[in-house]
Scaffold this active site. Structure first.
Site, PDB file in Angstrom:
ATOM      1  N   PRO A   1      13.224 -50.758 -50.447  1.00  0.00           N
ATOM      2  CA  PRO A   1      14.406 -51.359 -49.914  1.00  0.00           C
ATOM      3  C   PRO A   1      13.648 -52.677 -48.988  1.00  0.00           C
ATOM      4  O   PRO A   1      13.427 -52.817 -48.067  1.00  0.00           O
ATOM      5  CB  PRO A   1      15.208 -51.034 -49.583  1.00  0.00           C
ATOM      6  CG  PRO A   1      15.511 -49.470 -49.713  1.00  0.00           C
ATOM      7  CD  PRO A   1      14.268 -49.476 -49.898  1.00  0.00           C
TER       8      PRO A   1
ATOM      9  N   LYS B   1      13.907 -55.763 -42.591  1.00  0.00           N
ATOM     10  CA  LYS B   1      14.567 -54.829 -43.950  1.00  0.00           C
ATOM     11  C   LYS B   1      15.764 -53.543 -42.772  1.00  0.00           C
ATOM     12  O   LYS B   1      15.743 -52.769 -43.690  1.00  0.00           O
ATOM     13  CB  LYS B   1      13.663 -54.757 -44.561  1.00  0.00           C
ATOM     14  CG  LYS B   1      12.595 -55.331 -44.912  1.00  0.00           C
ATOM     15  CD  LYS B   1      10.855 -54.469 -45.135  1.00  0.00           C
ATOM     16  CE  LYS B   1       9.905 -55.517 -45.575  1.00  0.00           C
ATOM     17  NZ  LYS B   1       8.431 -54.789 -46.057  1.00  0.00           N
TER      18      LYS B   1
ATOM     19  N   HIS C   1      20.714 -35.403 -50.412  1.00  0.00           N
ATOM     20  CA  HIS C   1      19.765 -36.171 -50.075  1.00  0.00           C
ATOM     21  C   HIS C   1      20.239 -37.145 -48.691  1.00  0.00           C
ATOM     22  O   HIS C   1      20.023 -37.819 -47.910  1.00  0.00           O
ATOM     23  CB  HIS C   1      19.067 -36.909 -50.254  1.00  0.00           C
ATOM     24  CG  HIS C   1      18.024 -35.897 -51.106  1.00  0.00           C
ATOM     25  ND1 HIS C   1      17.970 -36.129 -52.599  1.00  0.00           N
ATOM     26  CD2 HIS C   1      16.570 -36.180 -51.127  1.00  0.00           C
ATOM     27  CE1 HIS C   1      17.017 -35.087 -52.727  1.00  0.00           C
ATOM     28  NE2 HIS C   1      16.020 -35.760 -52.175  1.00  0.00           N
TER      29      HIS C   1
ATOM     30  N   ARG D   1      13.270 -39.474 -49.075  1.00  0.00           N
ATOM     31  CA  ARG D   1      11.893 -38.656 -49.100  1.00  0.00           C
ATOM     32  C   ARG D   1      11.792 -39.108 -47.425  1.00  0.00           C
ATOM     33  O   ARG D   1      11.091 -37.980 -47.018  1.00  0.00           O
ATOM     34  CB  ARG D   1      10.735 -39.425 -49.112  1.00  0.00           C
ATOM     35  CG  ARG D   1      10.093 -39.704 -50.801  1.00  0.00           C
ATOM     36  CD  ARG D   1       8.929 -40.299 -50.890  1.00  0.00           C
ATOM     37  NE  ARG D   1       8.702 -40.900 -50.254  1.00  0.00           N
ATOM     38  CZ  ARG D   1       7.694 -41.395 -50.941  1.00  0.00           C
ATOM     39  NH1 ARG D   1       8.250 -42.739 -51.476  1.00  0.00           N
ATOM     40  NH2 ARG D   1       6.191 -42.457 -49.899  1.00  0.00           N
TER      41      ARG D   1
ATOM     42  N   ARG E   1      -1.849 -50.237 -51.216  1.00  0.00           N
ATOM     43  CA  ARG E   1      -0.634 -50.639 -52.081  1.00  0.00           C
ATOM     44  C   ARG E   1      -1.393 -51.802 -52.907  1.00  0.00           C
ATOM     45  O   ARG E   1      -2.740 -52.259 -52.931  1.00  0.00           O
ATOM     46  CB  ARG E   1       0.271 -51.688 -50.694  1.00  0.00           C
ATOM     47  CG  ARG E   1       1.142 -51.006 -49.990  1.00  0.00           C
ATOM     48  CD  ARG E   1       0.825 -51.547 -48.920  1.00  0.00           C
ATOM     49  NE  ARG E   1       1.772 -50.377 -47.863  1.00  0.00           N
ATOM     50  CZ  ARG E   1       0.805 -49.326 -47.679  1.00  0.00           C
ATOM     51  NH1 ARG E   1      -0.187 -49.365 -46.669  1.00  0.00           N
ATOM     52  NH2 ARG E   1       2.230 -48.756 -46.097  1.00  0.00           N
TER      53      ARG E   1
END
Length: 294
Positions: free
Chosen positions: A2, A61, A109, A130, A283
């Site tokens: 996100p 974020k 989760h 995760r 990345r």
DNA sequence: CATATGTCCTGAGAGC
DNA sequence: TGCTCTCAGGACATAT
């Protein structure tokens, strides 16, 4: 992952919680490691249960839920009300976290459950596959430390072009890497950094200090265009399907991506070159070698 | 100080 | 088919 469009979409999706009260906070037991929360659950509960939700916000974020003191904390009533003296719940989804006001993608989760007041018995959930996400309850002082300007720079949708230039122009890092620095400008992550640079035609390995002064207003405009367009589409749900809106629906911007996860496919701009994937700072970066020359 | 690298975590997908 | 291995990357700690 996100980023600004996804987090803002989640924030808008949970707006209906404003005015409700947190009745109970639960942490479901699962086989998974528990996510990081602070303070510890017992203290978190004592401070949050009974409190009324005053507003929602976004810092970079992170999704922020502002509280007003509840009836179980009469001593706090005096300093509440102006939005400065209040506690805030800060949700940090990081890679796979979701803030939901609907049924989660799965039950195993679900990391935190905030049971809310009201006839519909709604629940605010933090779901994280995760488990790298973080949820904090912060006093005004701690909020300033964790989410203030020293830690998180101007928002990507608020920052003026001149300030963006001023904060990055002297940087020696590659522009793609620098755009990910949340202290410089907040809200851009790995996906939108590639999309923004493709839109403006800048090679991702160009150092910030190598950009010409005239490049910055263009970069600024491209940044806004990409982020606002992604926000209109309610963010990007990638192949792994992790990201969902607060109502547990996928976003739609993945169908508009021009470079991200499109390695080997033709560039939609020039229709001649193929999109290339490189690695910067561990990345993936995607770009078109023809449209984005150094 | 600025910049670079390592770490956390789980599940999907590749390869054999 | 079922196993092992690699990879995804946001934010922060640690190293250079």
């Amino acid at each position: 992952m996100p980023e600004l469009p996804e987090v803002e979409t989640m924030r808008r999706g949970i707006e209906p919680i404003v005015g409700r009260r947190v009745l109970q906070l639960r942490r479901p037991r699962t086989r998974l490691r528990s996510i990081a929360i602070s303070p510890r659950l017992s203290d978190f509960r004592r401070r949050v249960e009974g409190a009324r939700i005053a507003a929602t916000a976004r810092v970079g974020k992170r999704v922020v839920v502002e509280l007003r003191p509840g009836p179980n904390r009469p001593g706090e009533a005096a300093r509440g009300g102006n939005g400065r003296g209040v506690d805030r719940i800060v949700f940090e989804p990081r890679m796979t976290g979701l803030v939901l006001l609907a049924n989660p993608p799965d039950d195993e989760h679900v990391r935190l459950v905030f049971e809310l007041s009201g006839r519909s018995r709604r629940k605010l959930l933090f779901w994280d596959r995760r488990g790298l996400g973080v949820v904090r309850l912060l006093s005004p002082r701690r909020f300033d430390e964790e989410c203030g300007p020293a830690r998180i720079g101007p928002d990507a949708l608020e920052i003026p072009a001149a300030v963006l230039c001023q904060r990055l122009a002297g940087n020696r890092r590659a522009v793609k890497v620098a755009l990910l620095d949340q202290r410089a400008v907040a809200g851009i992550g790995n996906l939108y950094a590639s999309e923004i640079l493709h839109r403006v035609g800048i090679h991702p390995e160009t150092r910030c200090c190598e950009l010409r002064p005239g490049d910055w207003p263009k970069l600024h405009a491209a940044m806004r265009e990409v982020l606002l367009e992604a926000l209109r589409h309610q963010g990007s749900t990638l192949r792994d399907g992790t990201y969902r809106t607060a109502g547990n629906r996928p976003g739609g911007y993945q169908f508009c991506h021009r470079v991200y996860q499109r390695a080997g496919q033709p560039c939609l701009q020039c229709e001649r070159e193929s999109i290339v994937r490189i690695v910067q700072a561990q990345r993936s970066t995607f770009f078109c070698p023809r449209c984005q020359r150094r």
